[in-house]
Design an enzyme around this catalytic site. Structure first.
Site, short mmCIF file in Angstrom:
data_model
loop_
_atom_site.label_atom_id
_atom_site.label_comp_id
_atom_site.label_asym_id
_atom_site.label_seq_id
_atom_site.Cartn_x
_atom_site.Cartn_y
_atom_site.Cartn_z
N HIS A 84 -7.36 -5.97 -0.08
CA HIS A 84 -6.19 -5.09 -0.09
C HIS A 84 -5.05 -5.62 0.78
O HIS A 84 -3.88 -5.43 0.46
CB HIS A 84 -6.62 -3.70 0.40
CG HIS A 84 -5.54 -2.67 0.38
ND1 HIS A 84 -4.93 -2.24 -0.79
CD2 HIS A 84 -4.95 -1.97 1.39
CE1 HIS A 84 -4.02 -1.32 -0.50
NE2 HIS A 84 -4.00 -1.14 0.81
N SER A 92 0.83 -1.20 0.00
CA SER A 92 0.00 0.00 0.00
C SER A 92 0.87 1.27 0.00
O SER A 92 1.68 1.45 -0.91
CB SER A 92 -0.94 -0.05 1.21
OG SER A 92 -1.98 0.88 1.08
#
Length: 281
Positions: free
Chosen positions: A255, A103
């Site tokens: 994610h 991320s």
């Protein structure tokens, strides 16, 4: 043969940085792990346990997260965070590194590769942040209000760790109290919210396409097909803008790929390393 791990704090670039280092006798490869926004080394615990069997591993708490410093004078820009990581790896005398960024950590990795092109042989980007703009001016100006950090704290308290994990994970069944407590721990003190307020001002936008085009380091992109934070189309665009990259898509994955798919991620990383090792030989 893996050796005893050690954890430490070191002041580099005017900030106290917490890290975990897992040496390996062979020293054939060193992985440097950089976590995402609102996270810490904790997010890599499964990857670390798998990687440290065969490789050296350095996992860093990026300021102001985890156990690293939360100093109001530090500049929390991606460029400065990248510089902090570079200085820490230099102070530890590390060579032949492969960066792994999840991320926001992926965007820090891209900044590092842009700033020091020969610092790493390869990079692994796990659902990397990309193409995000700088915070809008009204928010930046509002952040200068006294006690603005209390609004930041209130916002995160409202959303809650469990809700954030549900948004980041496709498989909610793996959420347990240990996971919730691990992500909650760094946010029990007010200092983090003051530092996050500073980060709102300091964070520049993500690297533009013309800069990404200049990065020649081989990059493996691993993405979840149900990523709601950084949708797959972001990974596909990043794969086009990085001239030496390949994209792997994990099915039924969100994610937080280090949480949901650590075994598969490590397998893909090993295959990626072997492919480039074979090409060199």
């Amino acid at each position: 043969m893996e050796q005893a791990a050690f954890t430490g704090h070191q002041t580099v670039n005017n900030i106290n940085v917490y890290y975990e280092f897992y040496p390996h006798q062979t020293e054939k490869e060193t992985f440097v792990l950089l976590h995402g926004f609102l996270s810490s080394t904790f997010t890599f615990r499964h990857l670390i346990s798998l990687l440290k069997k065969d490789y050296q591993v350095l996992s860093i708490d990026l300021p102001p997260f985890g156990k690293s410093g939360k100093c109001n004078q530090y500049v929390y820009s991606y460029k400065n965070l990248a510089q902090t990581v570079i200085q820490l790896t230099e102070s530890l005398g590390l060579k032949k590194m492969t960066f792994i960024g999840h991320s926001m950590g992926g965007q820090i990795v891209l900044n590092i590769l842009h700033m020091v092109p020969d610092i790493a042989d390869k990079a692994i980007l796990l659902c990397s942040s990309a193409y995000l703009k700088r915070s809008k001016l009204p928010l930046i100006l509002t952040s200068y209000l006294p006690y603005f950090h209390r609004f930041v704290k209130y916002y995160f308290a409202r959303t809650g760790v469990r809700k954030n994990l549900q948004d980041a994970l496709y498989n909610h069944s793996i959420i347990n109290e240990d996971m919730i407590n691990g992500y909650l721990q760094p946010f029990l003190q007010d200092e983090i919210f003051r530092a996050l307020t500073r980060m709102i001002r300091d964070r520049e936008g993500d690297l533009p396409g013309e800069v990404l085009n200049q990065i020649k380091t081989p990059c493996l992109l691993i993405w979840g097909d149900h990523d709601r934070s950084m949708p797959l189309k972001v990974g596909e665009k990043l794969n086009k803008d990085l001239i030496n990259s390949e994209l792997i898509v994990l099915k039924e994955t969100g994610h937080a790929v280090p949480e949901e798919r650590p075994i598969e991620v490590v397998e893909y990383i090993k295959n990626f390393l072997e492919k480039y090792q074979t090409a060199v030989e």
